[in-house]
Design a protein around this motif. Structure first.
Motif, PDB file in Angstrom:
ATOM      1  N   GLY A 210      -4.582  -2.083   0.989  1.00 34.95           N
ATOM      2  CA  GLY A 210      -4.975  -0.585   0.216  1.00 34.95           C
ATOM      3  C   GLY A 210      -4.570   0.755   0.696  1.00 34.95           C
ATOM      4  O   GLY A 210      -5.059   1.692   0.969  1.00 34.95           O
ATOM      5  N   ILE A 211      -3.164   0.762   1.150  1.00 36.56           N
ATOM      6  CA  ILE A 211      -2.326   1.862   1.604  1.00 36.56           C
ATOM      7  C   ILE A 211      -1.577   2.472   0.412  1.00 36.56           C
ATOM      8  O   ILE A 211      -0.652   1.888  -0.033  1.00 36.56           O
ATOM      9  N   THR A 212      -2.067   3.723  -0.145  1.00 33.58           N
ATOM     10  CA  THR A 212      -1.639   4.237  -1.100  1.00 33.58           C
ATOM     11  C   THR A 212      -0.236   4.699  -1.134  1.00 33.58           C
ATOM     12  O   THR A 212       0.461   4.842  -2.249  1.00 33.58           O
ATOM     13  N   PHE A 213       0.474   4.891   0.130  1.00 32.98           N
ATOM     14  CA  PHE A 213       1.816   5.298   0.251  1.00 32.98           C
ATOM     15  C   PHE A 213       2.774   4.211   0.364  1.00 32.98           C
ATOM     16  O   PHE A 213       4.221   4.491   0.275  1.00 32.98           O
ATOM     17  N   ILE A 214       2.437   2.727   0.572  1.00 31.13           N
ATOM     18  CA  ILE A 214       3.225   1.923   0.819  1.00 31.13           C
ATOM     19  C   ILE A 214       4.000   1.340  -0.443  1.00 31.13           C
ATOM     20  O   ILE A 214       3.401   1.217  -1.512  1.00 31.13           O
ATOM     21  N   ASP A 215       5.434   1.313  -0.255  1.00 26.52           N
ATOM     22  CA  ASP A 215       6.055   1.013  -1.251  1.00 26.52           C
ATOM     23  C   ASP A 215       7.080  -0.006  -0.863  1.00 26.52           C
ATOM     24  O   ASP A 215       7.122  -0.345   0.128  1.00 26.52           O
ATOM     25  N   ASP A 216       8.204  -0.439  -1.672  1.00 30.18           N
ATOM     26  CA  ASP A 216       9.092  -1.615  -1.356  1.00 30.18           C
ATOM     27  C   ASP A 216       9.814  -0.950  -0.213  1.00 30.18           C
ATOM     28  O   ASP A 216      10.435  -2.173   0.716  1.00 30.18           O
ATOM     29  N   LEU A 234      -0.468  -7.800   1.261  1.00 29.18           N
ATOM     30  CA  LEU A 234      -0.383  -6.289   0.707  1.00 29.18           C
ATOM     31  C   LEU A 234      -1.310  -5.927  -0.414  1.00 29.18           C
ATOM     32  O   LEU A 234      -1.118  -5.314  -1.240  1.00 29.18           O
ATOM     33  N   ASN A 235      -2.534  -6.640  -0.355  1.00 28.50           N
ATOM     34  CA  ASN A 235      -3.584  -6.528  -1.270  1.00 28.50           C
ATOM     35  C   ASN A 235      -3.816  -4.960  -1.604  1.00 28.50           C
ATOM     36  O   ASN A 235      -3.916  -4.246  -0.691  1.00 28.50           O
ATOM     37  N   PHE A 236      -3.789  -4.567  -2.836  1.00 21.51           N
ATOM     38  CA  PHE A 236      -4.170  -3.198  -3.339  1.00 21.51           C
ATOM     39  C   PHE A 236      -3.241  -2.218  -2.928  1.00 21.51           C
ATOM     40  O   PHE A 236      -3.580  -1.049  -2.580  1.00 21.51           O
ATOM     41  N   LEU A 259       0.319 -12.584  -0.157  1.00 21.36           N
ATOM     42  CA  LEU A 259      -1.015 -12.208  -0.625  1.00 21.36           C
ATOM     43  C   LEU A 259      -0.778 -10.588  -1.185  1.00 21.36           C
ATOM     44  O   LEU A 259      -0.457  -9.761  -0.639  1.00 21.36           O
ATOM     45  N   LEU A 260      -0.703 -10.951  -2.579  1.00 24.32           N
ATOM     46  CA  LEU A 260      -0.344  -9.788  -3.555  1.00 24.32           C
ATOM     47  C   LEU A 260      -1.259  -9.189  -4.372  1.00 24.32           C
ATOM     48  O   LEU A 260      -1.134  -8.903  -5.396  1.00 24.32           O
ATOM     49  N   GLN A 261      -2.637  -9.544  -3.950  1.00 23.49           N
ATOM     50  CA  GLN A 261      -3.563  -9.234  -5.228  1.00 23.49           C
ATOM     51  C   GLN A 261      -3.838  -7.556  -5.593  1.00 23.49           C
ATOM     52  O   GLN A 261      -3.665  -6.936  -4.532  1.00 23.49           O
ATOM     53  N   GLU A 282       1.356 -20.607   0.177  1.00 25.85           N
ATOM     54  CA  GLU A 282       0.131 -20.097  -0.141  1.00 25.85           C
ATOM     55  C   GLU A 282       0.437 -18.589  -0.699  1.00 25.85           C
ATOM     56  O   GLU A 282       1.016 -17.668  -0.014  1.00 25.85           O
ATOM     57  N   LEU A 283       0.081 -18.506  -1.904  1.00 25.35           N
ATOM     58  CA  LEU A 283       0.112 -17.294  -2.739  1.00 25.35           C
ATOM     59  C   LEU A 283      -0.919 -16.775  -3.469  1.00 25.35           C
ATOM     60  O   LEU A 283      -1.393 -17.726  -4.089  1.00 25.35           O
ATOM     61  N   ASP A 284      -0.923 -15.561  -3.530  1.00 27.00           N
ATOM     62  CA  ASP A 284      -2.038 -14.908  -4.315  1.00 27.00           C
ATOM     63  C   ASP A 284      -1.361 -13.900  -5.213  1.00 27.00           C
ATOM     64  O   ASP A 284      -0.780 -12.680  -4.910  1.00 27.00           O
ATOM     65  N   LEU A 285      -1.688 -14.260  -6.630  1.00 26.32           N
ATOM     66  CA  LEU A 285      -1.164 -12.972  -7.499  1.00 26.32           C
ATOM     67  C   LEU A 285      -2.442 -12.655  -8.272  1.00 26.32           C
ATOM     68  O   LEU A 285      -2.138 -12.276  -9.343  1.00 26.32           O
ATOM     69  N   THR A 286      -3.402 -12.643  -7.976  1.00 30.79           N
ATOM     70  CA  THR A 286      -4.741 -12.300  -8.424  1.00 30.79           C
ATOM     71  C   THR A 286      -4.470 -10.816  -8.999  1.00 30.79           C
ATOM     72  O   THR A 286      -4.179  -9.896  -8.281  1.00 30.79           O
TER      73      THR A 286
END
Length: 503
Positions: A210-216, A234-236, A259-261, A282-286
Protein backbone atom coordinates in the motif's frame (compact mmCIF):
# COMPACT_ATOMS: atom_id res chain seq x y z
CA UNK A 1 -13.37 -45.75 59.97
CA UNK A 2 -9.67 -45.62 59.09
CA UNK A 3 -8.70 -42.26 60.59
CA UNK A 4 -5.17 -42.48 59.13
CA UNK A 5 -6.56 -42.86 55.58
CA UNK A 6 -9.01 -39.99 56.10
CA UNK A 7 -6.19 -37.76 57.37
CA UNK A 8 -4.01 -38.60 54.37
CA UNK A 9 -6.82 -37.70 51.92
CA UNK A 10 -7.43 -34.44 53.79
CA UNK A 11 -3.72 -33.61 53.56
CA UNK A 12 -3.71 -34.27 49.78
CA UNK A 13 -6.75 -32.01 49.32
CA UNK A 14 -5.05 -29.18 51.18
CA UNK A 15 -1.75 -29.57 49.30
CA UNK A 16 -3.35 -29.52 45.81
CA UNK A 17 -3.27 -25.76 45.29
CA UNK A 18 -2.02 -23.55 42.50
CA UNK A 19 1.03 -22.74 44.56
CA UNK A 20 1.95 -26.42 44.68
CA UNK A 21 2.36 -26.59 40.89
CA UNK A 22 5.94 -26.80 39.61
CA UNK A 23 7.38 -23.53 38.35
CA UNK A 24 7.52 -24.75 34.75
CA UNK A 25 3.77 -25.48 34.85
CA UNK A 26 2.98 -22.03 36.20
CA UNK A 27 5.28 -20.50 33.62
CA UNK A 28 3.37 -22.35 30.90
CA UNK A 29 0.06 -21.03 32.27
CA UNK A 30 1.45 -17.50 32.44
CA UNK A 31 2.51 -17.70 28.79
CA UNK A 32 -1.19 -17.46 27.83
CA UNK A 33 -1.66 -14.22 29.78
CA UNK A 34 -1.28 -10.86 28.09
CA UNK A 35 1.86 -9.03 29.14
CA UNK A 36 -0.31 -6.12 30.24
CA UNK A 37 -1.75 -8.40 32.95
CA UNK A 38 1.52 -10.00 34.02
CA UNK A 39 2.29 -6.86 36.03
CA UNK A 40 -0.90 -7.39 38.03
CA UNK A 41 -0.06 -11.04 38.62
CA UNK A 42 3.39 -10.03 39.84
CA UNK A 43 1.79 -8.33 42.85
CA UNK A 44 0.42 -11.63 44.19
CA UNK A 45 3.55 -12.93 45.88
CA UNK A 46 7.32 -13.11 45.50
CA UNK A 47 7.20 -16.41 43.65
CA UNK A 48 4.66 -15.18 41.11
CA UNK A 49 6.61 -11.96 40.69
CA UNK A 50 9.72 -13.90 39.72
CA UNK A 51 7.75 -16.04 37.30
CA UNK A 52 5.77 -13.17 35.78
CA UNK A 53 8.99 -11.33 35.02
CA UNK A 54 10.75 -14.43 33.69
CA UNK A 55 12.54 -13.47 30.49
CA UNK A 56 10.97 -16.40 28.69
CA UNK A 57 7.63 -14.54 28.82
CA UNK A 58 9.14 -11.36 27.38
CA UNK A 59 10.78 -12.55 24.18
CA UNK A 60 8.09 -10.88 22.04
CA UNK A 61 7.01 -7.38 23.08
CA UNK A 62 4.92 -4.68 21.43
CA UNK A 63 4.71 -1.08 22.62
CA UNK A 64 1.95 -0.06 20.19
CA UNK A 65 -1.24 0.21 22.29
CA UNK A 66 -3.41 0.62 19.19
CA UNK A 67 -2.39 -2.91 18.18
CA UNK A 68 -3.02 -4.35 21.65
CA UNK A 69 0.52 -3.62 22.77
CA UNK A 70 1.88 -2.20 26.01
CA UNK A 71 1.99 1.49 26.86
CA UNK A 72 4.99 3.17 28.50
CA UNK A 73 5.03 6.78 29.63
CA UNK A 74 8.58 7.65 28.60
CA UNK A 75 11.60 6.26 26.86
CA UNK A 76 13.43 6.29 30.23
CA UNK A 77 10.94 3.69 31.49
CA UNK A 78 11.49 1.59 28.38
CA UNK A 79 15.26 1.71 28.83
CA UNK A 80 14.78 0.48 32.39
CA UNK A 81 12.57 -2.36 31.15
CA UNK A 82 15.15 -3.38 28.56
CA UNK A 83 17.84 -3.60 31.22
CA UNK A 84 15.77 -5.32 33.91
CA UNK A 85 13.37 -7.55 31.98
CA UNK A 86 14.22 -8.10 28.30
CA UNK A 87 17.92 -7.81 27.72
CA UNK A 88 19.34 -11.25 26.79
CA UNK A 89 16.15 -12.96 25.63
CA UNK A 90 14.28 -10.34 23.54
CA UNK A 91 13.67 -11.62 19.99
CA UNK A 92 10.90 -9.34 18.68
CA UNK A 93 9.96 -5.75 19.45
CA UNK A 94 7.49 -3.20 18.07
CA UNK A 95 8.09 0.50 18.68
CA UNK A 96 5.88 3.51 17.89
CA UNK A 97 7.50 6.67 16.55
CA UNK A 98 7.80 8.40 19.93
CA UNK A 99 9.90 5.52 21.27
CA UNK A 100 12.25 5.34 18.28
CA UNK A 101 15.05 7.36 19.84
CA UNK A 102 18.86 7.06 19.83
CA UNK A 103 19.07 6.00 23.53
CA UNK A 104 16.53 3.20 23.08
CA UNK A 105 18.11 1.95 19.86
CA UNK A 106 21.52 2.03 21.56
CA UNK A 107 20.19 -0.10 24.42
CA UNK A 108 18.58 -2.59 22.06
CA UNK A 109 21.81 -2.83 20.10
CA UNK A 110 24.05 -3.27 23.12
CA UNK A 111 21.85 -5.27 25.50
CA UNK A 112 19.71 -7.51 23.24
CA UNK A 113 21.95 -9.86 21.24
CA UNK A 114 19.04 -12.21 20.43
CA UNK A 115 16.91 -9.49 18.77
CA UNK A 116 15.97 -10.66 15.25
CA UNK A 117 12.60 -9.03 14.45
CA UNK A 118 11.80 -5.33 14.73
CA UNK A 119 8.87 -3.09 13.76
CA UNK A 120 9.28 0.69 13.67
CA UNK A 121 5.96 2.50 13.29
CA UNK A 122 6.22 6.00 11.81
CA UNK A 123 2.72 5.96 10.30
CA UNK A 124 1.27 8.53 12.73
CA UNK A 125 4.42 10.59 13.08
CA UNK A 126 4.18 14.37 13.15
CA UNK A 127 7.95 14.80 13.42
CA UNK A 128 11.00 12.65 14.03
CA UNK A 129 13.56 12.72 16.81
CA UNK A 130 17.06 13.97 16.07
CA UNK A 131 19.14 10.99 14.98
CA UNK A 132 22.49 12.76 14.59
CA UNK A 133 23.65 11.03 17.78
CA UNK A 134 22.55 7.56 16.62
CA UNK A 135 25.76 5.54 16.52
CA UNK A 136 24.50 1.98 16.94
CA UNK A 137 21.56 -0.10 15.76
CA UNK A 138 20.75 -3.84 16.08
CA UNK A 139 22.94 -5.43 13.42
CA UNK A 140 21.76 -9.04 13.51
CA UNK A 141 18.16 -8.47 12.46
CA UNK A 142 16.50 -11.06 10.27
CA UNK A 143 13.30 -9.07 9.68
CA UNK A 144 12.61 -5.34 9.72
CA UNK A 145 9.18 -3.74 9.30
CA UNK A 146 8.92 0.03 8.81
CA UNK A 147 5.46 1.61 8.75
CA UNK A 148 5.86 4.73 6.64
CA UNK A 149 4.33 8.15 7.11
CA UNK A 150 2.66 10.04 4.28
CA UNK A 151 4.82 13.14 4.67
CA UNK A 152 7.64 12.43 7.14
CA UNK A 153 10.90 11.80 5.26
CA UNK A 154 12.96 9.01 6.82
CA UNK A 155 16.24 9.49 4.98
CA UNK A 156 17.92 11.19 7.95
CA UNK A 157 17.12 8.16 10.10
CA UNK A 158 17.84 5.57 7.42
CA UNK A 159 21.25 7.08 6.67
CA UNK A 160 22.31 6.19 10.21
CA UNK A 161 21.22 2.55 10.00
CA UNK A 162 22.05 1.45 6.42
CA UNK A 163 25.32 -0.16 7.47
CA UNK A 164 23.47 -2.38 9.98
CA UNK A 165 21.00 -3.93 7.49
CA UNK A 166 23.21 -6.43 5.66
CA UNK A 167 21.83 -9.33 7.70
CA UNK A 168 18.21 -8.64 6.71
CA UNK A 169 16.33 -11.46 4.99
CA UNK A 170 12.82 -10.01 5.27
CA UNK A 171 11.86 -6.39 4.67
CA UNK A 172 8.39 -4.88 5.12
CA UNK A 173 7.70 -1.31 4.03
CA UNK A 174 4.08 -0.55 4.88
CA UNK A 175 2.38 2.42 3.25
CA UNK A 176 -0.69 4.47 3.97
CA UNK A 177 -3.07 3.16 1.30
CA UNK A 178 -5.91 2.66 3.78
CA UNK A 179 -5.57 6.23 5.09
CA UNK A 180 -5.27 7.96 1.72
CA UNK A 181 -8.29 9.62 0.14
CA UNK A 182 -8.82 9.49 -3.62
CA UNK A 183 -8.59 13.25 -4.04
CA UNK A 184 -5.05 13.57 -2.74
CA UNK A 185 -2.52 14.32 -5.48
CA UNK A 186 0.73 15.08 -3.64
CA UNK A 187 2.77 11.90 -3.27
CA UNK A 188 6.10 11.99 -1.46
CA UNK A 189 8.91 9.48 -1.72
CA UNK A 190 9.50 9.29 2.01
CA UNK A 191 12.11 6.52 1.91
CA UNK A 192 14.87 5.83 -0.61
CA UNK A 193 14.42 2.33 -2.06
CA UNK A 194 17.60 2.59 -4.11
CA UNK A 195 19.79 3.10 -1.06
CA UNK A 196 18.02 0.36 0.88
CA UNK A 197 18.71 -2.23 -1.81
CA UNK A 198 22.40 -1.31 -1.90
CA UNK A 199 22.77 -2.39 1.74
CA UNK A 200 20.48 -5.47 1.80
CA UNK A 201 21.98 -8.09 -0.54
CA UNK A 202 20.53 -11.05 1.40
CA UNK A 203 16.83 -10.23 1.14
CA UNK A 204 14.59 -13.25 0.52
CA UNK A 205 11.19 -11.64 1.15
CA UNK A 206 10.17 -8.07 0.30
CA UNK A 207 6.70 -6.82 1.16
CA UNK A 208 5.81 -3.35 -0.13
CA UNK A 209 2.22 -2.92 0.99
CA UNK A 210 0.00 0.00 0.00
CA UNK A 211 2.80 2.48 -0.76
CA UNK A 212 1.49 5.30 -2.92
CA UNK A 213 4.82 6.32 -4.45
CA UNK A 214 6.12 2.86 -5.40
CA UNK A 215 6.32 2.33 -9.17
CA UNK A 216 8.30 0.14 -11.55
CA UNK A 217 11.46 2.18 -11.23
CA UNK A 218 11.64 1.24 -7.54
CA UNK A 219 11.14 -2.45 -8.34
CA UNK A 220 13.91 -2.16 -10.93
CA UNK A 221 16.26 -0.71 -8.31
CA UNK A 222 15.34 -3.27 -5.70
CA UNK A 223 15.85 -6.33 -7.88
CA UNK A 224 19.18 -5.19 -9.31
CA UNK A 225 20.96 -6.20 -6.09
CA UNK A 226 18.63 -8.78 -4.51
CA UNK A 227 19.45 -11.94 -6.43
CA UNK A 228 18.30 -14.16 -3.54
CA UNK A 229 14.73 -12.80 -3.65
CA UNK A 230 12.12 -15.57 -3.26
CA UNK A 231 8.97 -13.55 -2.56
CA UNK A 232 7.88 -10.11 -3.74
CA UNK A 233 4.56 -8.73 -2.48
CA UNK A 234 3.29 -5.50 -4.03
CA UNK A 235 -0.33 -5.58 -2.89
CA UNK A 236 -2.15 -2.22 -3.21
CA UNK A 237 0.79 -0.49 -4.90
CA UNK A 238 -1.34 1.10 -7.61
CA UNK A 239 1.51 2.69 -9.57
CA UNK A 240 3.15 -0.64 -10.36
CA UNK A 241 2.38 -1.40 -14.02
CA UNK A 242 4.69 -4.37 -14.59
CA UNK A 243 7.37 -2.66 -16.70
CA UNK A 244 10.08 -3.93 -14.32
CA UNK A 245 8.89 -7.54 -14.25
CA UNK A 246 10.93 -8.69 -17.25
CA UNK A 247 14.18 -7.81 -15.49
CA UNK A 248 12.78 -9.06 -12.19
CA UNK A 249 12.30 -12.55 -13.61
CA UNK A 250 15.63 -12.53 -15.44
CA UNK A 251 17.65 -11.36 -12.41
CA UNK A 252 15.89 -13.07 -9.51
CA UNK A 253 16.09 -16.72 -10.50
CA UNK A 254 14.87 -17.89 -7.08
CA UNK A 255 11.62 -15.89 -7.18
CA UNK A 256 8.68 -18.23 -6.58
CA UNK A 257 6.01 -15.99 -5.01
CA UNK A 258 4.63 -12.86 -6.70
CA UNK A 259 1.68 -11.13 -5.05
CA UNK A 260 0.08 -8.37 -7.15
CA UNK A 261 -3.35 -7.86 -5.60
CA UNK A 262 -4.94 -4.55 -6.63
CA UNK A 263 -1.92 -3.29 -8.54
CA UNK A 264 -2.07 -1.43 -11.85
CA UNK A 265 -0.39 -4.14 -13.95
CA UNK A 266 -0.98 -3.72 -17.70
CA UNK A 267 -1.28 -6.22 -20.53
CA UNK A 268 1.64 -5.04 -22.63
CA UNK A 269 4.15 -5.35 -19.78
CA UNK A 270 2.85 -8.66 -18.44
CA UNK A 271 3.04 -10.23 -21.91
CA UNK A 272 6.69 -9.26 -22.35
CA UNK A 273 7.86 -11.18 -19.26
CA UNK A 274 9.64 -14.52 -19.95
CA UNK A 275 7.31 -16.44 -17.62
CA UNK A 276 8.26 -19.82 -19.07
CA UNK A 277 11.81 -19.43 -17.65
CA UNK A 278 10.65 -18.34 -14.18
CA UNK A 279 10.35 -20.31 -10.96
CA UNK A 280 7.12 -18.49 -10.02
CA UNK A 281 4.43 -20.92 -8.91
CA UNK A 282 2.56 -18.78 -6.35
CA UNK A 283 0.76 -15.90 -8.07
CA UNK A 284 -1.91 -13.42 -6.92
CA UNK A 285 -3.64 -11.30 -9.56
CA UNK A 286 -6.72 -10.47 -7.48
CA UNK A 287 -8.53 -7.28 -8.52
CA UNK A 288 -6.29 -6.56 -11.49
CA UNK A 289 -7.72 -5.55 -14.88
CA UNK A 290 -5.81 -7.84 -17.22
CA UNK A 291 -7.62 -8.88 -20.39
CA UNK A 292 -8.57 -12.43 -21.28
CA UNK A 293 -5.83 -12.49 -23.93
CA UNK A 294 -3.21 -11.39 -21.40
CA UNK A 295 -4.36 -13.83 -18.71
CA UNK A 296 -4.20 -16.67 -21.21
CA UNK A 297 -0.77 -15.54 -22.40
CA UNK A 298 0.64 -15.33 -18.86
CA UNK A 299 -1.01 -18.25 -17.09
CA UNK A 300 -0.27 -20.77 -19.82
CA UNK A 301 3.42 -19.85 -19.92
CA UNK A 302 4.08 -20.28 -16.19
CA UNK A 303 5.22 -23.93 -15.75
CA UNK A 304 2.87 -24.85 -12.87
CA UNK A 305 0.99 -23.44 -9.87
CA UNK A 306 0.76 -24.37 -6.21
CA UNK A 307 -1.11 -21.16 -5.30
CA UNK A 308 -3.23 -19.03 -7.63
CA UNK A 309 -5.52 -16.13 -6.72
CA UNK A 310 -7.73 -14.65 -9.45
CA UNK A 311 -10.50 -13.04 -7.40
CA UNK A 312 -12.48 -10.37 -9.28
CA UNK A 313 -10.67 -11.15 -12.55
CA UNK A 314 -13.72 -10.87 -14.77
CA UNK A 315 -11.88 -11.91 -17.93
CA UNK A 316 -10.75 -15.29 -16.57
CA UNK A 317 -12.96 -17.64 -18.60
CA UNK A 318 -13.92 -21.27 -19.05
CA UNK A 319 -11.60 -21.42 -22.06
CA UNK A 320 -8.53 -20.35 -20.09
CA UNK A 321 -9.34 -22.67 -17.19
CA UNK A 322 -9.83 -25.60 -19.57
CA UNK A 323 -6.54 -24.92 -21.35
CA UNK A 324 -4.68 -24.74 -18.05
CA UNK A 325 -6.16 -28.05 -16.92
CA UNK A 326 -5.25 -29.67 -20.25
CA UNK A 327 -1.69 -28.32 -20.00
CA UNK A 328 -1.22 -29.79 -16.51
CA UNK A 329 -0.75 -26.44 -14.77
CA UNK A 330 -2.69 -27.60 -11.69
CA UNK A 331 -1.04 -30.94 -10.95
CA UNK A 332 0.65 -29.53 -7.84
CA UNK A 333 -2.06 -26.98 -6.94
CA UNK A 334 -2.77 -26.54 -3.21
CA UNK A 335 -4.87 -23.36 -3.10
CA UNK A 336 -6.97 -21.33 -5.53
CA UNK A 337 -9.18 -18.24 -5.29
CA UNK A 338 -11.84 -17.93 -8.00
CA UNK A 339 -14.16 -15.57 -6.14
CA UNK A 340 -16.33 -13.16 -8.16
CA UNK A 341 -15.06 -14.46 -11.52
CA UNK A 342 -18.08 -13.76 -13.68
CA UNK A 343 -16.50 -15.38 -16.73
CA UNK A 344 -16.47 -18.87 -15.18
CA UNK A 345 -19.49 -21.14 -15.51
CA UNK A 346 -20.80 -23.58 -12.94
CA UNK A 347 -20.02 -26.53 -15.18
CA UNK A 348 -16.38 -25.49 -15.74
CA UNK A 349 -15.79 -25.07 -12.01
CA UNK A 350 -17.45 -28.42 -11.29
CA UNK A 351 -15.23 -30.26 -13.77
CA UNK A 352 -12.14 -28.53 -12.42
CA UNK A 353 -12.94 -29.53 -8.82
CA UNK A 354 -13.83 -33.04 -9.88
CA UNK A 355 -10.32 -33.40 -11.32
CA UNK A 356 -8.21 -31.40 -8.84
CA UNK A 357 -10.38 -31.00 -5.72
CA UNK A 358 -8.73 -33.85 -3.81
CA UNK A 359 -5.37 -32.05 -3.84
CA UNK A 360 -6.70 -28.70 -2.66
CA UNK A 361 -6.02 -27.33 0.82
CA UNK A 362 -7.61 -23.95 0.12
CA UNK A 363 -10.58 -22.90 -2.04
CA UNK A 364 -12.40 -19.55 -2.33
CA UNK A 365 -15.58 -19.54 -4.43
CA UNK A 366 -17.52 -16.68 -2.92
CA UNK A 367 -19.37 -14.01 -4.88
CA UNK A 368 -20.85 -16.50 -7.36
CA UNK A 369 -24.65 -16.51 -6.91
CA UNK A 370 -25.25 -19.51 -9.19
CA UNK A 371 -23.22 -21.80 -6.93
CA UNK A 372 -25.86 -22.70 -4.36
CA UNK A 373 -26.88 -25.77 -2.39
CA UNK A 374 -27.01 -28.33 -5.22
CA UNK A 375 -23.57 -27.38 -6.53
CA UNK A 376 -21.89 -27.64 -3.15
CA UNK A 377 -23.56 -30.92 -2.24
CA UNK A 378 -22.03 -32.38 -5.39
CA UNK A 379 -18.50 -30.98 -5.07
CA UNK A 380 -17.77 -31.15 -1.33
CA UNK A 381 -17.15 -34.88 -1.69
CA UNK A 382 -14.18 -34.01 -3.96
CA UNK A 383 -12.56 -31.82 -1.25
CA UNK A 384 -11.23 -34.58 0.99
CA UNK A 385 -8.11 -32.65 2.07
CA UNK A 386 -9.49 -29.13 2.23
CA UNK A 387 -8.30 -26.93 5.11
CA UNK A 388 -9.73 -23.53 4.18
CA UNK A 389 -12.94 -22.96 2.25
CA UNK A 390 -14.98 -19.83 1.49
CA UNK A 391 -18.39 -20.11 -0.21
CA UNK A 392 -21.67 -18.31 -0.59
CA UNK A 393 -22.69 -14.85 -1.73
CA UNK A 394 -23.62 -11.91 0.42
CA UNK A 395 -27.04 -10.74 -0.76
CA UNK A 396 -27.24 -7.58 -2.86
CA UNK A 397 -29.43 -6.01 -5.47
CA UNK A 398 -27.28 -7.40 -8.32
CA UNK A 399 -26.66 -10.82 -6.75
CA UNK A 400 -30.04 -11.51 -5.21
CA UNK A 401 -30.88 -15.22 -5.01
CA UNK A 402 -34.34 -16.39 -5.98
CA UNK A 403 -34.20 -19.59 -3.91
CA UNK A 404 -33.36 -20.44 -0.33
CA UNK A 405 -30.21 -22.39 0.53
CA UNK A 406 -30.78 -25.35 2.87
CA UNK A 407 -27.75 -24.84 5.07
CA UNK A 408 -28.07 -28.07 7.08
CA UNK A 409 -27.18 -30.35 4.16
CA UNK A 410 -24.17 -28.23 3.25
CA UNK A 411 -22.92 -28.36 6.85
CA UNK A 412 -23.45 -32.10 6.97
CA UNK A 413 -21.53 -32.58 3.74
CA UNK A 414 -18.52 -30.74 5.17
CA UNK A 415 -18.77 -32.77 8.40
CA UNK A 416 -18.84 -36.05 6.49
CA UNK A 417 -16.12 -35.31 3.93
CA UNK A 418 -13.68 -32.70 5.27
CA UNK A 419 -12.04 -33.90 8.52
CA UNK A 420 -9.04 -31.54 8.17
CA UNK A 421 -11.08 -28.34 7.86
CA UNK A 422 -9.56 -25.49 9.90
CA UNK A 423 -11.28 -22.37 8.48
CA UNK A 424 -14.74 -22.24 6.93
CA UNK A 425 -16.62 -19.14 5.82
CA UNK A 426 -20.22 -19.18 4.53
CA UNK A 427 -21.31 -15.78 3.22
CA UNK A 428 -25.01 -16.40 2.55
CA UNK A 429 -27.00 -13.98 4.69
CA UNK A 430 -30.07 -14.69 6.88
CA UNK A 431 -32.46 -13.87 4.02
CA UNK A 432 -30.86 -16.57 1.87
CA UNK A 433 -30.26 -19.54 4.16
CA UNK A 434 -32.96 -21.83 5.48
CA UNK A 435 -32.65 -23.74 8.75
CA UNK A 436 -34.84 -25.27 11.46
CA UNK A 437 -34.85 -26.44 15.06
CA UNK A 438 -33.13 -29.63 13.89
CA UNK A 439 -30.15 -27.64 12.62
CA UNK A 440 -28.38 -28.00 15.95
CA UNK A 441 -27.86 -31.70 15.19
CA UNK A 442 -25.88 -30.87 12.04
CA UNK A 443 -23.91 -28.21 13.89
CA UNK A 444 -22.98 -30.89 16.42
CA UNK A 445 -21.71 -33.06 13.57
CA UNK A 446 -19.33 -30.46 12.11
CA UNK A 447 -18.06 -29.54 15.57
CA UNK A 448 -17.28 -33.16 16.41
CA UNK A 449 -16.07 -34.41 13.03
CA UNK A 450 -13.88 -31.41 12.20
CA UNK A 451 -11.69 -31.27 15.32
CA UNK A 452 -9.19 -28.85 13.72
CA UNK A 453 -11.85 -26.22 13.00
CA UNK A 454 -10.66 -22.96 14.58
CA UNK A 455 -12.62 -20.42 12.55
CA UNK A 456 -16.22 -20.78 11.35
CA UNK A 457 -17.44 -17.48 9.89
CA UNK A 458 -21.09 -16.69 9.18
CA UNK A 459 -23.26 -13.68 8.40
CA UNK A 460 -24.70 -12.09 11.51
CA UNK A 461 -28.22 -13.30 12.32
CA UNK A 462 -30.27 -15.99 14.01
CA UNK A 463 -28.34 -18.91 12.50
CA UNK A 464 -25.03 -17.34 13.52
CA UNK A 465 -26.29 -17.04 17.11
CA UNK A 466 -27.38 -20.69 17.11
CA UNK A 467 -23.99 -21.93 15.88
CA UNK A 468 -22.13 -19.64 18.28
CA UNK A 469 -24.03 -20.88 21.33
CA UNK A 470 -23.51 -24.51 20.25
CA UNK A 471 -19.72 -24.13 20.10
CA UNK A 472 -19.59 -22.08 23.29
CA UNK A 473 -21.41 -24.81 25.20
CA UNK A 474 -18.59 -27.13 24.12
CA UNK A 475 -15.98 -24.63 25.42
CA UNK A 476 -14.86 -23.65 21.92
CA UNK A 477 -15.66 -20.01 22.47
CA UNK A 478 -13.33 -18.45 19.87
CA UNK A 479 -14.30 -20.50 16.84
CA UNK A 480 -17.46 -18.78 15.60
CA UNK A 481 -17.03 -15.37 13.97
CA UNK A 482 -19.09 -13.00 11.89
CA UNK A 483 -18.33 -11.72 8.39
CA UNK A 484 -18.82 -8.19 9.73
CA UNK A 485 -15.53 -8.34 11.62
CA UNK A 486 -13.60 -11.20 10.03
CA UNK A 487 -12.73 -12.32 6.50
CA UNK A 488 -11.28 -15.70 5.65
CA UNK A 489 -8.41 -15.91 3.18
CA UNK A 490 -6.19 -18.64 1.73
CA UNK A 491 -3.06 -16.46 1.94
CA UNK A 492 -1.85 -18.55 4.90
CA UNK A 493 -1.19 -21.36 2.40
CA UNK A 494 1.54 -19.37 0.66
CA UNK A 495 4.90 -21.00 1.41
CA UNK A 496 6.44 -17.85 2.95
CA UNK A 497 3.31 -16.77 4.85
CA UNK A 498 5.04 -16.47 8.24
CA UNK A 499 7.58 -14.06 6.76
CA UNK A 500 4.79 -11.96 5.23
CA UNK A 501 3.05 -11.29 8.54
CA UNK A 502 3.17 -7.75 9.89
CA UNK A 503 1.20 -5.79 12.51
Amino acid sequence: MDTHKEGTQSHHRKSCTVDSLPDKCLLYVFSYIHQRDLGKIARTCKKWRLLAYNQQLWQVVSFRPEYNGLHVNSFENLIALINVRFAPSLRYIELPCELVTPPILHELSNKCPALRYMTLDFSNAMQLHDFNDLNSFPCNLKSLCICLSEVIFLEGFMRRIYSCLSSLQVLHLIGTFEQTSEGEEDVYEVVNIGKIKAHTPNLRVVNLYGITFIDDSHIELLTSNCIHLECLALNFCLRVKGASFKNLIMRCKKLKTLLLQHTGVEDVYMKSVPWETSQVHELDLTSTELSAECLEHVLLRIPFFTYLALGHCEFFTDKILGEMVAAGKFRQLKAIDLSSTSGLSENAIYQFLQTHGSGLHGLVLSGKPKLTESFWLNVIAFLKNIRICVLGTANGWFLKLTTKVHIDQVIEAFAQNCPYMSRLEIQWDPDTIRFSDKSSKFIDHIRLRCPFLKSFTLSDGEYYEMVKSNFERADRVKVIRTTTFYQTSIISLVSCFNDLLFN
